[in-house]
Motif scaffolding. Sequence first.
Motif, PDB file in Angstrom:
ATOM      1  N   SER A 211       0.920  -1.196   0.050  1.00 10.83           N
ATOM      2  CA  SER A 211      -0.062   0.034  -0.150  1.00 10.83           C
ATOM      3  C   SER A 211       0.998   1.164   0.161  1.00 10.83           C
ATOM      4  O   SER A 211       2.332   1.166  -0.086  1.00 10.83           O
ATOM      5  N   SER A 228      -4.375  -9.002   6.154  1.00 11.09           N
ATOM      6  CA  SER A 228      -5.817  -9.089   5.030  1.00 11.09           C
ATOM      7  C   SER A 228      -6.045  -7.644   4.591  1.00 11.09           C
ATOM      8  O   SER A 228      -7.036  -7.667   4.028  1.00 11.09           O
ATOM      9  N   GLU A 230      -6.705  -4.607   2.456  1.00 13.25           N
ATOM     10  CA  GLU A 230      -6.458  -4.471   0.889  1.00 13.25           C
ATOM     11  C   GLU A 230      -5.706  -3.530   0.579  1.00 13.25           C
ATOM     12  O   GLU A 230      -5.644  -2.263   1.207  1.00 13.25           O
ATOM     13  N   SER A 232      -4.710  -0.231  -1.154  1.00 14.55           N
ATOM     14  CA  SER A 232      -5.407   0.835  -1.859  1.00 14.55           C
ATOM     15  C   SER A 232      -4.725   2.207  -1.635  1.00 14.55           C
ATOM     16  O   SER A 232      -3.988   2.440  -0.555  1.00 14.55           O
ATOM     17  N   MET A 236      -8.001   1.177   3.855  1.00 11.20           N
ATOM     18  CA  MET A 236      -9.110   0.371   4.142  1.00 11.20           C
ATOM     19  C   MET A 236      -9.769   1.345   5.488  1.00 11.20           C
ATOM     20  O   MET A 236      -9.424   1.083   6.480  1.00 11.20           O
TER      21      MET A 236
END
Length: 316
Positions: A211, A228, A230, A232, A236
């Motif tokens: 990230s 876990s 995500e 981006s 998150m």
Amino acid sequence: MRKFLLLFVISILAMVAVACGASESEEESEGTNADLTETVTVNHELGETDVPKNPEKVVVFDFGILDTLDKLEIEVAGIAKSGVIPAYLEKYAGDEYANIGSLKEPDFEKISEIDPDLIIISGRQASLYDQLTELAPTIHLGVDTTNYMDSFKENMAVIGDIYDKQDEIDKEITAIEESIATLNEKASKSGENALIILSNDDKISAYGQNSRFGLIHDVFGIPAVDESIEASTHGMNVTFEYVMEQDPDLLYVVDRTAVVGGESSAEQIVENELVKNTKAYKNDNIVYLNPDFWYLSGGGLVSVAEMVKEIDESLN
């Protein structure tokens, strides 16, 4: 008659000498022009661009690249001033540097007025690439967070090629890599895991591997408490209940509010009754990272070195 022939020969020789001199002068002139038009072909995320060697007028949208040019004492003509400038680069707020707009809204008229030899952009300006190339050679030197160090070094190599600064850049990168190796060893011995959050007013988002801030895990070697998350750009969305449940050994906080013109209150927001139940709080391991480096100017020779230093200092 002999006198006439002698004068004639002398005249011919003089004319030949003048012609040769003119020819040599033209060759020298052509050589000079060739030097002025020497280019470097840069392959970047948005294409292939021929860039003039040692460009005199450069406008820069990426603060990490500005950080690098400043470190190498390379002058720039303009930067994006319509927003927050990292404190350690505050000299560029001066009138001697043109304001080329904001990171998301370039001032095309001002850029055209500058008539730059080179425009350097990154992610926020990528959609405007075609428009900017109409004004000057434009290259994209953003950092790929999924491959941070290789991407960073490739960008530095481009700057080195353009400005003949490769030796200086190699020296800086070697020092950074040595610091990272030391940090990796320290992280491995500490056995501590971490959670990275971005604080934005009263909201928080978490960042994991690959990230925006994932190099803490991917490069610096500190395990993620939650694998876990995500990957981006904006992270998150999470709650403080989530932070308490994850119970990290280290909690790294990037305070966005502090660098977008708001009043920083991250500590009051983050260190609430829920977070006080975590090992990070109990062991005084909540670390507020410098948002100048982490949020505004990552990917520069100075910022990356400082990022390594901050994480190294956070480990027991």
